[in-house]
Design a protein around this motif. Structure first.
Motif, PDB file in Angstrom:
ATOM      1  N   LYS A 126       0.803  -1.221   0.000  1.00  0.00           N
ATOM      2  CA  LYS A 126       0.000   0.000   0.000  1.00  0.00           C
ATOM      3  C   LYS A 126       0.844   1.282   0.000  1.00  0.00           C
ATOM      4  CE  LYS A 126      -3.790  -2.295   2.468  1.00  0.00           C
ATOM      5  NZ  LYS A 126      -4.324  -2.980   1.410  1.00  0.00           N
ATOM      6  N   LEU A 127       2.096   1.163   0.445  1.00  0.00           N
ATOM      7  CA  LEU A 127       2.964   2.339   0.525  1.00  0.00           C
ATOM      8  C   LEU A 127       4.198   2.137  -0.352  1.00  0.00           C
ATOM      9  CD1 LEU A 127       3.080   3.016   4.388  1.00  0.00           C
ATOM     10  CD2 LEU A 127       1.606   4.121   2.699  1.00  0.00           C
ATOM     11  N   SER A 128       4.573   3.188  -1.046  1.00  0.00           N
ATOM     12  CA  SER A 128       5.841   3.144  -1.780  1.00  0.00           C
ATOM     13  C   SER A 128       6.974   3.199  -0.751  1.00  0.00           C
ATOM     14  CB  SER A 128       5.943   4.346  -2.720  1.00  0.00           C
ATOM     15  OG  SER A 128       6.093   5.542  -1.966  1.00  0.00           O
ATOM     16  N   PRO A 129       8.180   2.841  -1.157  1.00  0.00           N
ATOM     17  CA  PRO A 129       9.310   2.985  -0.221  1.00  0.00           C
ATOM     18  C   PRO A 129       9.455   4.427   0.285  1.00  0.00           C
ATOM     19  CG  PRO A 129       9.954   1.604  -2.060  1.00  0.00           C
ATOM     20  CD  PRO A 129       8.595   2.162  -2.401  1.00  0.00           C
ATOM     21  N   GLU A 130       9.165   5.379  -0.577  1.00  0.00           N
ATOM     22  CA  GLU A 130       9.245   6.783  -0.171  1.00  0.00           C
ATOM     23  C   GLU A 130       8.176   7.117   0.855  1.00  0.00           C
ATOM     24  OE1 GLU A 130       9.013   5.806  -3.484  1.00  0.00           O
ATOM     25  OE2 GLU A 130      11.150   5.985  -3.893  1.00  0.00           O
ATOM     26  N   LEU A 135       6.625   8.056   6.482  1.00  0.00           N
ATOM     27  CA  LEU A 135       5.859   7.642   7.656  1.00  0.00           C
ATOM     28  C   LEU A 135       6.795   7.436   8.849  1.00  0.00           C
ATOM     29  CD1 LEU A 135       3.159   6.814   8.919  1.00  0.00           C
ATOM     30  CD2 LEU A 135       3.570   4.496   8.061  1.00  0.00           C
ATOM     31  N   VAL A 136       7.916   6.763   8.617  1.00  0.00           N
ATOM     32  CA  VAL A 136       8.904   6.559   9.676  1.00  0.00           C
ATOM     33  C   VAL A 136       9.388   7.910  10.200  1.00  0.00           C
ATOM     34  CG1 VAL A 136      11.236   5.712  10.187  1.00  0.00           C
ATOM     35  CG2 VAL A 136       9.637   4.288   8.885  1.00  0.00           C
ATOM     36  N   LYS A 137       9.681   8.814   9.283  1.00  0.00           N
ATOM     37  CA  LYS A 137      10.178  10.146   9.672  1.00  0.00           C
ATOM     38  C   LYS A 137       9.135  10.884  10.513  1.00  0.00           C
ATOM     39  CE  LYS A 137      11.911  14.440   7.683  1.00  0.00           C
ATOM     40  NZ  LYS A 137      12.191  15.169   6.449  1.00  0.00           N
ATOM     41  N   LEU A 138       7.902  10.862  10.078  1.00  0.00           N
ATOM     42  CA  LEU A 138       6.840  11.559  10.801  1.00  0.00           C
ATOM     43  C   LEU A 138       6.584  10.934  12.172  1.00  0.00           C
ATOM     44  CD1 LEU A 138       4.299  12.172   7.897  1.00  0.00           C
ATOM     45  CD2 LEU A 138       5.663  13.902   9.103  1.00  0.00           C
ATOM     46  N   LEU A 139       6.483   9.611  12.220  1.00  0.00           N
ATOM     47  CA  LEU A 139       6.216   8.958  13.499  1.00  0.00           C
ATOM     48  C   LEU A 139       7.389   9.093  14.459  1.00  0.00           C
ATOM     49  CD1 LEU A 139       4.277   5.777  12.328  1.00  0.00           C
ATOM     50  CD2 LEU A 139       3.342   7.796  13.502  1.00  0.00           C
TER      51      LEU A 139
END
Length: 142
Positions: A126-130, A135-139
């Motif tokens: 559902k998510l591209s690597p980008e 998401l990792v950066k935001l969380l």
């Protein structure tokens, strides 16, 4: 009392509900495969990563962020299933070291493909690597 912005509230609800949905999907897949629950995987992985010297139960508790009683019950169930071995701690006559057994390694290895399949289906598909990196950066800011 300060009421959070509605967008912040929506972010919270989304984080909690998606987290719950993903965890439930992993738990269901493991159960359908006749495998132990996800907490067992996490514990087995941490014990395995500790190597042949094993871990003290309090170290596992800290790594899993479980309460002491939860860790004790988890270890009791895993020992009964022969997935871990308990040894007396040389430094502390009352302490124990927990090590993964051969059976525990086999069970953890059997759990990973089921777990990985859910991660692929629910996140990677559902998510591209980008997107995932974002998401990792935001969380991580939380």
């Amino acid at each position: 009392m300060n009421t959070p912005d509605p967008v912040i509230q929506a972010a919270w609800v989304t984080i909690v509900s998606k987290s719950r949905t993903l965890l439930e999907a992993v738990e269901a897949a493991l159960k359908n495969a006749g495998l132990p629950p996800l907490a067992w995987y996490d514990a087995l992985l941490e014990i395995e990563k500790a190597g042949p010297d094993g871990l003290r139960p309090f170290e596992l508790k800290e790594r899993l962020l479980l309460p002491q009683y939860g860790t004790s019950r988890l270890l009791d169930r895993m020992a009964k299933a022969e997935l871990i071995e308990r040894r007396d701690c040389d430094d502390d006559g009352r302490g124990q070291i927990v090590c993964i057994s051969d059976k525990g390694q086999a069970v953890r290895q059997a759990m990973w493909p089921v777990y990985a399949r859910v991660l692929s289906e629910k996140i990677e598909d559902k998510l591209s690597p980008e997107d995932a990196a974002q998401l990792v950066k935001l969380l991580s800011k939380l």
